[in-house]
Structure formats: C-alpha cells, structure tokens
Design an enzyme around this catalytic site. Structure first.
Site, PDB file in Angstrom:
ATOM      1  N   ALA A  64       9.260 -15.034  -1.120  1.00  0.00           N
ATOM      2  CA  ALA A  64      10.306 -14.265  -0.455  1.00  0.00           C
ATOM      3  C   ALA A  64      11.102 -15.102   0.540  1.00  0.00           C
ATOM      4  O   ALA A  64      11.980 -14.585   1.214  1.00  0.00           O
ATOM      5  CB  ALA A  64       9.700 -13.057   0.250  1.00  0.00           C
ATOM      6  N   THR A  76       0.832  -1.204   0.000  1.00  0.00           N
ATOM      7  CA  THR A  76       0.000   0.000   0.000  1.00  0.00           C
ATOM      8  C   THR A  76       0.868   1.256   0.000  1.00  0.00           C
ATOM      9  O   THR A  76       0.601   2.213  -0.743  1.00  0.00           O
ATOM     10  CB  THR A  76      -0.937  -0.003   1.222  1.00  0.00           C
TER      11      THR A  76
END
Length: 556
Positions: free
Chosen positions: A273, A73
């Site tokens: 990740a 975001t």
C-alpha cells in the site's frame, strides 16, 4: 477467548462448490484447490458482462496506530452482517504475503469471529499466486542479466537497471546484493537487490489488468532500466513478456473462499500500500459486482493513502464507482492521535478523544472530496467508555455522518448488523457522485501538490535535487502522464510519522520518483520506503508450528 486460529479451526466450512453455487457459478466456472478453495474462470466476466453491477462499499480507516484499527476484521464482519439482514453480499480482499505472516504484522484474513477461511491456507501458500508472481518477476531479471552476458544488443546500462529480483519473505540480507560474481562464465558483476514479492510491479500489474492479454501487454511495458543513451528499456524488448504472462495464467484467476459464516469471499492480489496502490485486483472486484448485490472491499493503510489510491488509480483504471465508504476507527486509536502513549490507551480519557478525533474528521473530509457518502465504524474494544463512544457518535452526527458501534470481532456478523443497516440506508438514500481528484494528464508537480493540499492538508511540496532531475527526465521521455502513487508514512497525514492527529501548515519533501510504466503509475517517494522488510528480534515464525497430527498452531 480462543485465538484466531482456534476459532477458524473450529468453524464449519461448507464445500466450496456449495459457495460457488450460491453465487450462481457453474461447475465449468471453477477449478478446485482442495475442498474449500477454488479459482474462478475469467470466462465468468464475459458471460456476465451485461448483468447489472452490485453496490460497491470501500472499507478504509483513520491513520494507523500501534493500537490497531481492525480494518480487515470490519470488512469481513460487514460482509457477514449484510447477509444477516438478507442482502446478497460478497467480500473482495487482498491476499496475505508470507513475509508479514512469519514476521510481525500477521496475515490479512480478519480476526476473531470475522475471518475468512481456511485461514491457514490463505495465510500460507493459498493457491500459489505469490509464487507465480515471484517466478514471472525473476524470469525477467534472469533475462536482463543474460542479455548483458550474451552481448548486450540493447546497450543496457548495468548501472541503471531498476527492475529488481523478489522473494515472498522478509530477508533484510537481500536488500542490497552484488550478482554475477565468480568470473567470466557468470556474467558481468553489478549491484542488485531484492524486494518482497508484494512490492513487485508484476503484482501491481496483476491487480490492474483486465484479462490475460492485457496483463501480457502491461508486462511488456515495464521499464526495466535505461540504455547508455539514457533512453528507457522495456521488458518487451527482452522478448520474455509472453513467457512471464504464461507463468501467471492461473494466478490471474480470482480465488474463492468463505467466511466463518459462509459468506462468499473473493481474495486476489496483494500489492503493497506504499510502493503500489494497496488494493485487490480489478478483475476480482468487477467479477464480485456481477455476482453479488453488495461488494465489500478494502484499501491498505488509512484513507489518505489507501482510499486515495483506490479512487485515483484502481477506480480510474477499472471504471469503478463506489457507492459508500466505511471509515474504521477505534477509541484507542483516536486517543493515540490525541497524544496518549500505548500503555495508557486502556484508561478512559475524553480529552484525548476530543483532541485525536481531528484525524477522523480530516479523513471524513477526504472521502467526501471524492463525492462518496461515508459511514464511520467505531470498532469496539472492551476498554471503551460509554462517554467516549457517545462523544464520537455526536461529533460525527454534527458533520452529517452516521457513526456506528461495531462488534464483529467478538460477535461476528451479528455484531455488525447496526453497521450493515446504516450502510444500506446510506446507499439507498444518498447518491454517490464519485469523481477522481485530478486529471492524470496534468504535470507531475501539479498532481503531487493537489494530493498534498487536498488530502494531506499540507501547504506545499519540496523536492530534492534528485527528484527534480527525475521529474525532468520522466517528462522528457513522456512517462509522466499517469496517475501518481504516493509513497509516504502511513502513520501521519504528513510525511513525518511523529505528527499525529491533524497536522497543519506543513510541507512534504519528495525524495525520489520511480515509474511503474507497466502498472500505469508514477511512484512518488516522500521518505525511505522499505520494499524488503526484515524480521523482528522474535519473529512470528518462532511461534508457528505443525504437530504430529497435522494441526497448525501459533498462526495468530
């Protein structure tokens, strides 16, 4: 407050041709996938190779918590805010996987008034990249079992096949399987298993390749397993690396979309990740640097995992030199690191902030070890008290770092203008002296110890007998002179997810090593890393639906 999908559906998107034109792209540079998304030809990279690069901004975070940090975001919001202050900015993000979308985590398109759109398309099939990666991966798997069935000229040891099948969905039932059952015509039975597509080495290769021929060569270098003499068997020996690359001839092209405020966004690649490096593609980032004056990208998890791999793997292979790092934190997450449980995070607690801020302090130190200036983005929640925010701002200022309250979720680009101004100021006044942390030609144990001490803050490393054996084998085979990709819990600086804040005087335990030879790194596992997630008791899929008029509901 509207839901994310309601906000996205009420936005006014511009035709993607207009967004492309804004970037200086020509009609021949793009392939349309509907009105609002397209792929960018790799010819653009060649045409613009002599153009000056823009400034590269990495968005990372403190160690993740159940309270949420809002990294994606902030990434989207910062890109919008830079354009608000008349900077030519582009966002470069990873693609979401269907598994988390229908599971529990959600997508990767930002949130609130800082989103990339069309949100539904991006979070679902997008332009088909995930399916192409899945097909290429499973073609190699089919070739392995077919080779064994047809006589096994390579003398592949069926007990040591390391390359697994994949699918882009959370399905725990497929983690461990047996294939080739049913008699002689179906091959030789063996143990196998599935990973989620984003954990595939093919995905990592896509994100670390420079062009299609480089991708084909890297696919050929994948170690699919070992033969009966213990020597590695490479995908090129199966003679299907060209066909696998062909399946990805469109997937290697970056995807162009836009934000709610029509800021250009290039979305391409999405490696895990933990088992991989957690960044979007080198191709997309390099292309963005030629097309914009400021490029905002992100890395998965906290700075101890995502940023370290971005620097030591992606920047090393992509010859990238980041100019600034934005380190995202929330007051809620800092309090969680200070020992406060999730149900109490909405209560003002300055003592918890004072204790938990050590995690932020360590991550600031980590970024500075790579020689890159840092700005802290305090992602605002309505429950944050002025006293708590003021403490964080003062704490960072005492360490020579600007901390900026950021409100992009609620206000979009306007809520990120103070952060954008701070980032531009840092880039213009501080020179990045980027450096990788270690020489990739060092012995494996030396590289592991360097990251453990310098990034995690630990004192040492323990190795299981299995890990010791694997290190010896990789060194013997000459597969060790590569960057390392540490796979550990994202919730702690240590390998123990319960050690929050800034643990000290700890040792990590390396359980296993896996070579991703095609991608060009060695994965070092410090715990049980899940490469095929499962669905929760109430998966998000139960809330997602499509109405008779075609409207999609329940997608966040």
């Amino acid at each position: 407050m509207k839901t994310d999908i309601e906000i996205a559906q009420s936005s006014k998107m511009e035709p993607i041709s207009k967004i492309a034109l804004k970037l200086g792209l020509k009609e021949d540079d793009i392939d349309f996938y509907g009105k609002y998304k397209c792929k960018i030809s790799l010819d653009v990279t060649e045409r613009l190779k002599d153009e000056k690069d823009g400034k590269l901004i990495l968005v990372t975070a403190i160690n993740p918590t159940p309270a949420g940090e809002g990294k994606s975001t902030v990434t989207v919001g910062l890109g919008q805010a830079l354009n608000k202050i008349n900077k030519n900015a582009i966002i470069a993000l990873r693609e979401p996987s269907l598994g988390p979308v229908f599971g529990v985590k959600g997508g990767a398109a930002g949130g609130g008034y800082a989103q990339v759109v069309p949100m539904e398309d991006i979070n679902l099939h997008f332009t088909g990249d995930m399916h192409a990666i899945t097909a290429a991966n499973n073609l190699i798997c089919a070739a392995i079992d077919n080779h064994i069935h047809q006589g096994n000229a390579l003398r592949i040891d069926a007990r040591r096949i390391t390359f697994k099948r994949v699918m882009d969905m959370n399905d725990r039932a497929l983690r461990n399987t047996v294939v080739s059952l049913g008699g002689k015509l179906n091959g030789f039975p063996r143990e196998d298993g599935f990973m989620i597509t984003v954990a595939s080495e093919i995905m990592a290769i896509l994100c670390l390749s420079h062009d299609l021929m480089d991708l084909k060569e890297k696919i050929g270098e994948i170690v699919i397993g070992y033969n009966l003499d213990g020597d590695p068997v490479y995908a090129r020996e199966l003679k299907v690396n060209g066909a696998a690359a062909l399946l990805m001839k469109e997937a290697i092209k970056p995807n162009l979309v836009q934000t709610l405020e029509n800021t250009p966004a290039i979305i391409h690649g999405g490696p895990f990740a933990n088992i991989a490096h957690g960044c979007n593609s080198i191709i997309a980032t390099q292309m963005a640097l030629k097309l914009g004056d400021y490029v905002v990208t992100e890395a998965g998890f906290g700075a101890d995992l995502g940023a370290e791999k971005f620097f030591d793997i992606k920047c090393r292979y992509g010859n990238l030199k980041p100019n600034c790092v934005v380190l995202v934190a929330t007051i809620r997450a800092i309090k969680h690191h200070g020992g406060i449980t999730k149900d109490k995070l909405n209560e003002s607690n300055l003592l918890a902030v004072q204790k938990g801020i050590q995690n932020l302090e360590k991550q600031i130190e980590n970024v500075k070890k790579f020689g890159v200036p840092v700005v802290v983005a305090v992602n605002k929640f309505i429950t944050d008290s002025a006293e708590e925010v003021e403490f964080v701002e003062k704490f960072c200022a005492e360490r020579g770092v600007k901390a900026v309250l950021t409100e992009v979720w609620e206000k979009g680009g306007e809520g990120g203008v103070p952060l954008a101004n701070a980032v531009v100021d840092v880039i213009e006044t501080e020179t990045s002296k980027f450096n990788v942390l270690y020489d990739d030609k060092l012995p494996l144990k030396e590289k592991i110890l360097t990251i453990t001490k310098e990034v995690y803050g630990g004192r040492g490393v323990n190795y299981t007998p299995q890990a010791e054996k694997q290190i010896a084998e990789l060194e013997k085979l000459g597969l060790d002179k590569k960057p390392i990709c540490m796979a550990k819990t994202q919730y702690s600086l240590s390998d123990n997810p319960k050690l929050l804040g800034k643990p000290e005087n700890f040792e990590i335990t390396v359980k296993e090593l896996r070579v991703s030879n095609g991608a060009g790194f060695v994965v070092v596992l410090t715990g049980d890393i899940m490469t095929m997630p499962g669905l929760p008791k109430v998966p998000s899929a139960e809330k997602i639906d499509i109405l008779p008029n075609g409207e999609i509901v329940g997608l966040f």
